[in-house]
Design a protein around this motif. Structure first.
Motif, mmCIF file in Angstrom:
data_model
loop_
_atom_site.group_PDB
_atom_site.id
_atom_site.type_symbol
_atom_site.label_atom_id
_atom_site.label_comp_id
_atom_site.label_asym_id
_atom_site.label_seq_id
_atom_site.Cartn_x
_atom_site.Cartn_y
_atom_site.Cartn_z
ATOM 1 N N SER A 143 -3.907 7.406 3.663
ATOM 2 C CA SER A 143 -3.223 7.564 1.288
ATOM 3 C C SER A 143 -2.353 6.299 2.047
ATOM 4 N N TRP A 156 -6.911 6.257 0.414
ATOM 5 C CA TRP A 156 -7.605 5.419 0.412
ATOM 6 C C TRP A 156 -7.430 4.312 2.615
ATOM 7 N N ASN A 157 -9.093 3.984 2.223
ATOM 8 C CA ASN A 157 -9.802 3.972 3.572
ATOM 9 C C ASN A 157 -9.337 5.227 4.172
ATOM 10 N N PHE A 175 -0.742 -0.094 -3.109
ATOM 11 C CA PHE A 175 -2.123 -0.592 -3.846
ATOM 12 C C PHE A 175 -2.027 -1.610 -4.456
#
Length: 396
Positions: free
Chosen positions: A347, A343-344, A353
């Protein structure tokens, strides 16, 4: 009592058991521990919140269930009964240890330093026994079940209330003489746990382990109280039969009376012996057993007397496989918290999330935390319902 009434009585017990298991899973899995919805937080030290009721309610129910399970042995000590009790005690205790080990394995594996080789990472993740917590929720259930079962098979049941009073009084004296209401390491409970378990194997909370060694004494009395209530509730009522009184109504009245007396006594005595879950104070035992008895009476009235049971299917799915559902909740929480997604450029865990990216922006930090707990319960229920629908009962 006919079989139809017996099954209904057990259904009401299953519903209460299911409510407590669902509650235990929910309060253990907020979206963020920093933003817990107030009723889902434990009292910091002295006091009582709705969350503080779920674990003692389950232990009270375990006492009733112990009465039911040992009745087939006619409450006589035998090799078969002893082996069953010993085996179940060890299995439940080891499952509790295994959950703790699995948690450490998963979280260390997912956050291990990059410089470690695969083999080094695997060994460091596997070998965590030097710092694993020895006692915990499942371990307390195991010890209290084993002790209650042995007492029930070796002691006259009419004397068990005297044993309960002795255990609670003795524990109160121990607390008074050992600075037992201090929330620090001078507490006798902390001193004993640190000497026997060592700090590396304890829960970290001002030196207090909420499932520690000495606080197991009142916890045993707690389950024994449930056993006595189960005996009162399920035993044939000779007087009711002779007078033509409805047996169910007779037991309902007894449950409400017992619940009221225990709750009132616990709150009254709390002026000298504060209510505290973390030390399992004697007044905590009385109040929670009293409230559990009253709540069980209410459920029996709703389900058995009035027939309002459509709403109960959700909780029955938890209640028919209670310990399995609790273990399932623990394992799922570990997996959601340790499995990471890209993510982005970095992690994020599945838990992170769902809470940080989806729920918190929608409902706010506290609302999102509550939404995550409710979502987690629904996930568990979907699995439990499939077992319930197929009549699969996993006994631990």
């Amino acid at each position: 009592m006919n079989s139809q009434k017996t099954s209904k009585r057990i259904l009401a017990l299953d519903i209460l058991r299911g409510i407590t298991i669902a509650g235990m899973i929910m309060v253990n899995n907020p979206g963020s521990w920093a933003h817990i919805y107030a009723p889902l937080a434990h009292a910091q030290w002295i006091g009582l919140t709705p969350t503080d009721l779920v674990f003692p309610f389950f232990m009270f129910i375990m006492g009733i269930s112990t009465y039911i399970s040992l009745k087939k042995y006619n409450f006589e000590f035998s090799r078969a009964a002893a082996l069953k009790i010993l085996r179940r005690t060890i299995i439940i205790f080891l499952i509790g240890m295994a959950i703790g080990w699995f948690s450490r394995f998963c979280y260390y594996w997912s956050s291990a330093p990059d410089h470690l080789s695969f083999g080094e990472n695997l060994w460091a993740s596997v070998w965590t026994f030097d710092r694993i917590r020895i006692l915990g929720v499942m371990q307390r259930l195991a010890l209290c079940y084993g002790a209650t079962s042995i007492i029930a098979l070796t002691m006259k049941h009419k004397n068990i209330p005297y044993l309960i009073a002795t255990l609670l009084t003795g524990y109160f004296i121990l607390l008074m003489c050992g600075n037992g209401f201090a929330y620090n390491e001078t507490n006798i409970l902390s001193i004993v746990d640190r000497a026997v378990l060592t700090p590396a194997h304890m829960y970290k909370d001002n030196g207090i382990d909420p499932e520690g060694i000495l606080s197991t004494i009142p916890a045993i009395a707690h389950v024994l109280l449930g056993f006595c209530v189960g005996r009162m509730m399920l035993e044939e009522s000779r007087g009711a039969k002779e007078n033509g009184t409805n047996v169910l109504d007779s037991h309902l009245i007894k449950l409400f009376i017992v619940g009221t007396i225990l709750t009132f006594a616990g709150f009254l005595l709390s002026y000298g012996c504060p209510i505290s879950k973390k030390i399992w104070s004697p007044t905590f035992v009385l109040v929670t057993c009293g409230l559990a008895s009253s709540f069980l009476a209410l459920l029996i009235w709703m389900i058995d007397v009035k027939g309002y049971k459509r709403w109960s299917m959700f909780f029955e799915s938890f209640g028919v496989n209670p310990l399995f559902m609790y273990v399932l909740g623990g394992v799922l929480a570990i997996l959601l918290g340790s499995i990471s997604l890209p993510w982005n450029g970095g992690s994020i865990s599945i838990h992170g999330f769902l809470y940080q990216i989806i729920l918190a922006p929608l409902f706010g930090e506290t609302g999102g935390s509550l939404a995550y707990a409710l979502m987690f319960i629904v996930i568990n229920w979907c699995i439990g319902y499939q077992l319930y629908k197929r009549k699969i009962y996993i006994k631990i």
